[in-house]
Design a protein around this motif. Structure first.
Motif, mmCIF file in Angstrom:
data_model
loop_
_atom_site.group_PDB
_atom_site.id
_atom_site.type_symbol
_atom_site.label_atom_id
_atom_site.label_comp_id
_atom_site.label_asym_id
_atom_site.label_seq_id
_atom_site.Cartn_x
_atom_site.Cartn_y
_atom_site.Cartn_z
ATOM 1 N N THR A 8 0.836 -1.212 0.000
ATOM 2 C CA THR A 8 0.000 0.000 0.000
ATOM 3 C C THR A 8 0.866 1.254 0.000
ATOM 4 O O THR A 8 0.536 2.237 -0.675
ATOM 5 C CB THR A 8 -0.954 0.018 1.209
ATOM 6 O OG1 THR A 8 -0.189 -0.137 2.405
ATOM 7 C CG2 THR A 8 -1.986 -1.084 1.110
ATOM 8 N N LEU A 9 1.971 1.222 0.723
ATOM 9 C CA LEU A 9 2.866 2.378 0.733
ATOM 10 C C LEU A 9 3.536 2.567 -0.623
ATOM 11 O O LEU A 9 3.709 3.697 -1.083
ATOM 12 C CB LEU A 9 3.912 2.232 1.834
ATOM 13 C CG LEU A 9 3.381 2.270 3.261
ATOM 14 C CD1 LEU A 9 4.511 2.018 4.258
ATOM 15 C CD2 LEU A 9 2.685 3.575 3.552
ATOM 16 N N ASP A 10 3.918 1.467 -1.269
ATOM 17 C CA ASP A 10 4.530 1.549 -2.599
ATOM 18 C C ASP A 10 3.558 2.166 -3.607
ATOM 19 O O ASP A 10 3.927 3.048 -4.384
ATOM 20 C CB ASP A 10 4.972 0.171 -3.086
ATOM 21 C CG ASP A 10 6.161 -0.385 -2.319
ATOM 22 O OD1 ASP A 10 6.852 0.398 -1.630
ATOM 23 O OD2 ASP A 10 6.389 -1.606 -2.407
ATOM 24 N N ILE A 11 2.319 1.707 -3.581
ATOM 25 C CA ILE A 11 1.308 2.230 -4.506
ATOM 26 C C ILE A 11 1.054 3.700 -4.221
ATOM 27 O O ILE A 11 0.982 4.525 -5.142
ATOM 28 C CB ILE A 11 0.010 1.396 -4.425
ATOM 29 C CG1 ILE A 11 0.254 -0.008 -5.005
ATOM 30 C CG2 ILE A 11 -1.131 2.095 -5.155
ATOM 31 C CD1 ILE A 11 -0.870 -0.990 -4.768
ATOM 32 N N LYS A 12 0.935 4.051 -2.949
ATOM 33 C CA LYS A 12 0.682 5.445 -2.566
ATOM 34 C C LYS A 12 1.835 6.348 -3.002
ATOM 35 O O LYS A 12 1.618 7.460 -3.494
ATOM 36 C CB LYS A 12 0.458 5.540 -1.058
ATOM 37 C CG LYS A 12 0.074 6.918 -0.598
ATOM 38 C CD LYS A 12 -0.254 6.939 0.877
ATOM 39 C CE LYS A 12 -0.667 8.348 1.273
ATOM 40 N NZ LYS A 12 -1.127 8.422 2.634
ATOM 41 N N ARG A 13 3.069 5.880 -2.825
ATOM 42 C CA ARG A 13 4.241 6.673 -3.192
ATOM 43 C C ARG A 13 4.271 6.949 -4.701
ATOM 44 O O ARG A 13 4.463 8.085 -5.130
ATOM 45 C CB ARG A 13 5.512 5.927 -2.752
ATOM 46 C CG ARG A 13 6.808 6.665 -3.026
ATOM 47 C CD ARG A 13 8.026 5.902 -2.495
ATOM 48 N NE ARG A 13 8.016 4.478 -2.797
ATOM 49 C CZ ARG A 13 8.385 3.951 -3.972
ATOM 50 N NH1 ARG A 13 8.799 4.728 -4.939
ATOM 51 N NH2 ARG A 13 8.354 2.648 -4.165
ATOM 52 N N VAL A 14 4.068 5.914 -5.492
ATOM 53 C CA VAL A 14 4.085 6.085 -6.949
ATOM 54 C C VAL A 14 2.902 6.933 -7.399
ATOM 55 O O VAL A 14 3.039 7.810 -8.258
ATOM 56 C CB VAL A 14 4.098 4.709 -7.662
ATOM 57 C CG1 VAL A 14 3.919 4.873 -9.157
ATOM 58 C CG2 VAL A 14 5.399 3.974 -7.356
#
Length: 144
Positions: A8-14
């Motif tokens: 979820t953090l990876d998706i949010k960051r991108v």
């Protein structure tokens, strides 16, 4: 090892990087609209005979009172018009104005530019795999 805990953090960051890139391009193009207005303009441009109810069903992150406020502001700024449906006089359709049609064209060019940058050095196979995984994540999230 798969880092599932951070997906979820990876998706949010991108997503944040993509959002900032598009916002910057809109500012460079002197498009005086908010991100929500941009989403609404794109949705309206991609669909025929759009009503406020249609928008609420599609853009679940926007509540009814916020949508009404945003649409009123967009109408005041000549970005949309509300017209009576030819088939149902109770329905008010939301249509783009000539001003917003130009904005949508500019936004689509900006999206193409960001998409091209985002997919640089990504092979079709890598993109297909990514798309499949993202779709699975989306379906998993629907089950919450």
């Amino acid at each position: 090892m798969l880092r599932v805990h951070s997906v979820t953090l990876d998706i949010k960051r991108v997503n944040g990087k993509i959002h900032r890139a598009i916002s910057n391009l809109c500012r460079e193009g002197n498009l005086d609209i908010t991100p929500v207005q941009g989403r609404l303009l794109m949705y309206i441009s991609d669909h025929d005979e759009v009503t406020a109810t249609d928008i609420l069903e599609e853009l679940k992150s926007v509540n009814k009172s916020t949508l009404s406020e945003v649409l009123n502001g967009m109408e005041k700024n000549h970005l949309i018009e509300r017209i009576e449906s030819k088939t149902d006089s109770r329905k008010k359709l939301i249509v783009l104005t000539e001003v917003s049609k130009d904005i949508v064209l500019h936004m689509k060019k900006d999206f193409e530019r960001v998409n091209k940058i985002a997919l640089k050095d990504i092979t079709p196979d890598e993109y297909n795999t990514f798309s499949e995984v993202l779709e699975k994540i989306g379906r998993n999230m629907d089950n919450l």
